[in-house]
Motif scaffolding. Structure first.
Motif, PDB file in Angstrom:
ATOM      1  N   ILE A 114       0.839  -1.205   0.000  1.00 55.93           N
ATOM      2  CA  ILE A 114       0.000   0.000   0.000  1.00 55.93           C
ATOM      3  C   ILE A 114       0.878   1.261   0.000  1.00 55.93           C
ATOM      4  O   ILE A 114       0.684   2.187  -0.790  1.00 55.93           O
ATOM      5  CB  ILE A 114      -0.942  -0.011   1.228  1.00 55.93           C
ATOM      6  N   VAL A 115       1.870   1.268   0.875  1.00 57.68           N
ATOM      7  CA  VAL A 115       2.684   2.476   1.044  1.00 57.68           C
ATOM      8  C   VAL A 115       3.513   2.783  -0.210  1.00 57.68           C
ATOM      9  O   VAL A 115       3.860   3.926  -0.484  1.00 57.68           O
ATOM     10  CB  VAL A 115       3.519   2.345   2.347  1.00 57.68           C
ATOM     11  N   ALA A 116       3.779   1.723  -1.006  1.00 57.02           N
ATOM     12  CA  ALA A 116       4.571   1.916  -2.236  1.00 57.02           C
ATOM     13  C   ALA A 116       3.819   2.719  -3.298  1.00 57.02           C
ATOM     14  O   ALA A 116       4.424   3.243  -4.240  1.00 57.02           O
ATOM     15  CB  ALA A 116       4.982   0.559  -2.814  1.00 57.02           C
ATOM     16  N   LYS A 117       2.505   2.835  -3.136  1.00 63.64           N
ATOM     17  CA  LYS A 117       1.723   3.541  -4.161  1.00 63.64           C
ATOM     18  C   LYS A 117       2.056   5.033  -4.232  1.00 63.64           C
ATOM     19  O   LYS A 117       1.901   5.666  -5.269  1.00 63.64           O
ATOM     20  CB  LYS A 117       0.215   3.381  -3.898  1.00 63.64           C
ATOM     21  N   GLY A 118       2.496   5.593  -3.121  1.00 65.53           N
ATOM     22  CA  GLY A 118       2.754   7.038  -3.083  1.00 65.53           C
ATOM     23  C   GLY A 118       3.783   7.476  -4.107  1.00 65.53           C
ATOM     24  O   GLY A 118       3.594   8.452  -4.847  1.00 65.53           O
ATOM     25  N   GLU A 119       4.896   6.745  -4.177  1.00 71.11           N
ATOM     26  CA  GLU A 119       5.951   7.088  -5.125  1.00 71.11           C
ATOM     27  C   GLU A 119       5.518   6.767  -6.559  1.00 71.11           C
ATOM     28  O   GLU A 119       5.942   7.429  -7.506  1.00 71.11           O
ATOM     29  CB  GLU A 119       7.247   6.348  -4.767  1.00 71.11           C
TER      30      GLU A 119
END
Ligand code: ASP
Ligand code: MG
Length: 436
Positions: A114-119
């Motif tokens: 989930i957190v990888a979506k930001g970049e």
């Protein structure tokens, strides 16, 4: 070729993205590493937190409101309907994936996905923006390039190979955009280089591809010679040795992650800190070069606990320090500062998690005294022992401040003082006044 990294605030709005676009528009063949737009990583962690609490409704609401933010950014960022449509399509599909992920059971692996979506979002927005400006920019997928091993350490051979391969495949590109922070682990799962890890990505790529320089763009004009939150009139330091920068980053200068410059240092690639709000400012150049006879900067590290072990048995005894250190090793607590005398040893830690157990085992070796709420003040510069007067100048500045410990000689670049929390601001100001 240069590697240029822009942090979350530098790409934090449509306006800021356009501003970075201007800064990189004519950077031929450079690699641009981006963080997520500021606030996004935290929002994604919040979404993941809601999933962990099985609050699917809250997760859905949080995803919707983040999606709205990105829709507004797209509206603002692009000039043509065509670009808006392209950006919406990509972002919509990333948000669809998030909506799918929110139905899964929580796990640490899911959180990382989930957190990888930001970049992924920020790099796609920038890439399309540059293309709209007529620049042939190409996305290099960090998830295919950056890998960590079983120990969480970057797999340098793999990264170097894959990055070179990806660049070769897109050799007609004007410039390359890639995601900071995100990577895969040894099992091929999506992982990351820890919070703030985009600097690390930039440092790794710059080091392994033999860049001419690694630029870290933030919104301050480089590393300052003291902490601007406590001291007025601080100024940027224009040149730092890698070791000086490492000491400063470790001892509280928030601008760079301490581990991040390691690859650059090992491969001797200079790192330059620059300011997106004032691009022509000189910033700070970090390299393997020492400016002789200069004190460069002062930094402070809070929440330090000092432990003193006094023992008659230390006198003329060998093996005493080993016994002390073994206790800290057993409780996985790292030691920052250490001073010794014939009858005792004082040391500091910044993690009190296992303090009670450490204290009880240490008390079998001698009398233990603990001082909490202490601060390490670190003075950085050319502090080689054969120099005269520099350590004396730092001491002289602190003439009226009670000092609990002094550490000098551990490296050629610093002298550290342990003082009470109440004296921190005064000590920082006195050091600035007397040293700069
Ligand atoms: N986006 C990640 C974070 O907020 C990585 C970075 O910004 O360096 O920690
Ligand atoms: Mg950062």
């Amino acid at each position: 070729m240069k590697v240029k990294k822009f942090g979350g605030t530098s790409v934090g709005s449509a306006e800021r993205i356009r501003n970075v676009g201007k800064l990189i528009a004519d950077c031929k063949k450079d690699i641009v590493v981006l963080s997520a737009m500021s606030g996004t990583t935290n929002s994604l962690l919040e979404i993941s937190g809601a999933i962990e609490e099985c609050d699917r409704k809250r997760a859905a609401d949080l995803i919707d409101s983040l999606h709205d933010k990105y829709k507004a950014t797209i509206e603002d960022l692009y000039a043509t309907e065509d670009s808006k449509a392209k950006a919406s399509e990509i972002l919509d599909s990333i948000f669809d994936e998030l909506r799918m992920l929110k139905e899964k059971h929580f796990s640490v692996a899911l959180e990382k996905e989930i957190v990888a979506k930001g970049e992924m979002m920020s790099t796609n927005l920038m890439n399309l923006h540059l293309q709209e400006l007529g620049i042939n920019s190409v996305l290099l997928p960090a998830l295919d390039i950056v890998r960590i091993d079983v120990h969480g350490e970057p797999d340098e051979a793999y990264i170097s190979n894959e990055a070179k391969k990806a660049i070769k495949e897109a050799s007609d590109a004007d410039l390359y955009i890639t995601q900071g922070f995100i990577c895969r682990n040894e099992r091929g799962e999506i992982d990351n280089l820890q919070r703030g890890g985009s600097d690390y990505t930039a440092s790794l790529l710059g080091a392994l591809l033999g860049a001419e320089e690694i630029e870290i763009w933030t919104d301050i004009d480089g590393m300052h010679n003291n902490d601007p939150r406590f001291v007025e009139g601080t100024t940027p330091v224009h040149n730092l040795h890698f070791e000086e920068a490492a000491e400063l980053a470790y001892f509280g200068a928030k601008i760079l992650h301490p581990t991040c410059i390691l690859p650059a240092r090992e491969h001797n690639v200079p790192v330059r800190l620059l300011n997106t709000m004032d691009p022509s400012a000189e910033g700070t150049l970090i390299e393997n070069k020492l400016e002789k006879n200069a004190i460069k900067a002062v930094a402070a590290k809070d929440n330090i606990t000092a432990i003193k072990i006094k023992s008659g048995r230390m006198l003329l005894a060998y093996g005493f320090l080993k016994k002390v250190f073994e206790i800290f090793e057993k409780y996985e607590t790292s030691i920052d500062m250490i001073t010794t005398s014939e009858v005792g040893v004082s040391l500091t830690i910044d993690n009190e998690k296992n303090l009670a157990r450490i204290e009880s085992e240490l008390s079998q070796l001698g009398t233990v005294t603990i001082d909490r709420d202490m601060v390490i003040i670190c003075v950085v510069g050319d502090l080689e022992w054969t120099n005269k007067g520099f350590e004396a100048a730092a001491l002289e500045a602190l003439r009226n401040v009670p000092v609990r410990m002094i550490s000098y000689g551990g490296s050629n670049y610093n002298i550290s003082f342990l003082i009470k929390k109440e004296d921190k601001t005064k000590a920082l100001r006195l050091l600035s006044y007397h040293l700069f």
